[in-house]
Motif scaffolding. Sequence first.
Motif, PDB file in Angstrom:
ATOM      1  N   GLY A  79       0.672  -1.184   0.035  1.00 36.14           N
ATOM      2  CA  GLY A  79       0.050  -0.016  -0.118  1.00 36.14           C
ATOM      3  C   GLY A  79       0.863   1.323   0.132  1.00 36.14           C
ATOM      4  N   ALA A  80       2.084   1.236  -0.102  1.00 35.59           N
ATOM      5  CA  ALA A  80       2.844   2.334   0.006  1.00 35.59           C
ATOM      6  C   ALA A  80       2.555   3.111  -1.512  1.00 35.59           C
ATOM      7  N   ILE A  81       2.542   4.399  -1.553  1.00 32.74           N
ATOM      8  CA  ILE A  81       2.368   5.183  -2.747  1.00 32.74           C
ATOM      9  C   ILE A  81       3.428   5.721  -3.475  1.00 32.74           C
ATOM     10  N   ALA A  82       4.534   6.000  -2.923  1.00 32.30           N
ATOM     11  CA  ALA A  82       5.581   6.374  -3.547  1.00 32.30           C
ATOM     12  C   ALA A  82       6.984   6.111  -2.831  1.00 32.30           C
ATOM     13  N   SER A  83       8.008   6.582  -3.577  1.00 31.22           N
ATOM     14  CA  SER A  83       9.346   6.349  -2.574  1.00 31.22           C
ATOM     15  C   SER A  83      10.145   7.704  -2.819  1.00 31.22           C
ATOM     16  N   ASP A  84      10.817   8.112  -1.872  1.00 35.24           N
ATOM     17  CA  ASP A  84      11.829   9.342  -1.845  1.00 35.24           C
ATOM     18  C   ASP A  84      12.914   8.721  -1.096  1.00 35.24           C
ATOM     19  N   MET A  85      13.842   9.608  -0.744  1.00 35.76           N
ATOM     20  CA  MET A  85      15.336   9.416  -0.014  1.00 35.76           C
ATOM     21  C   MET A  85      15.116  10.199   1.106  1.00 35.76           C
ATOM     22  N   GLU A  86      14.226  11.182   1.467  1.00 37.42           N
ATOM     23  CA  GLU A  86      14.509  11.835   2.385  1.00 37.42           C
ATOM     24  C   GLU A  86      13.484  12.251   3.702  1.00 37.42           C
ATOM     25  N   THR A  87      11.988  11.772   3.401  1.00 41.68           N
ATOM     26  CA  THR A  87      10.873  12.149   4.094  1.00 41.68           C
ATOM     27  C   THR A  87      11.052  11.491   5.402  1.00 41.68           C
TER      28      THR A  87
END
Length: 244
Positions: free
Chosen positions: A174-182
């Motif tokens: 169910g995760a909707i996106a990925s980044d590297m800092e949040t």
Amino acid sequence: MSIQPHLTVDESQVSERVIVCGEPDRVNRIASLLQEAKPVAENREFRLFQGKYRGYPITVCSTGIGAPSMLIALEELVHCGAKSIIRVGSAGALQKGIGLGELIVAEGAIRDDGGSLSYVESSYPACADFSLLRRLENYLSKQERAYHFGIVRSHDSFYRDDEAQICQKWSKKGAIASDMETSALLTVGRLRGIKAASILNNVVLYQQDVKEGIGMYVDADKVMMDGERIAAKAALEALTSIDA
């Protein structure tokens, strides 16, 4: 007044309301939305502008890529008096149906970064400040731009050999996106007693090649650049609402 070693600013040059972003050039674009905007410092990946929005002092600061440099910026901003910080960043979608330039507001984050783990064990949650989330949605609900609230995954590398399998795993959960800092911002921001949130501009479609998607963003595709501008405006409005 003490000059911070990496940001090279002191408390007279940082406001209580701060926008952070990864890319130094994005600082300039966000600062163009402010009144009386002026550069105050630049060192390594850190570029800072100061200005006003609706009469409130605003600091905009780049953090570079990844949790370690994000946390350096976060700690030094807090040392200088920052009370509310919103990340205006980019992300890759983990669900089909999230288009390029659509916005993702992180309710919380999966802590696959190493930086926040150096502070506290993984069982400690990475959660956004509810009041900032509410103000972000208040602005976004009035715009003609699709947006999505949910859980994002923050990580340290998208060039792993098994990256596709990892993305598929978290997509199914169910995760909707990925980044590297949040996750680093939300976790350590909470530990330091400040309000923190993250609004992300989708620059990679789910299951699209990462380099292709990032390349499109560097080429300043209008849809994605408009997404960045709306995200920045949402952050500014959230930071300058009453009692922000």
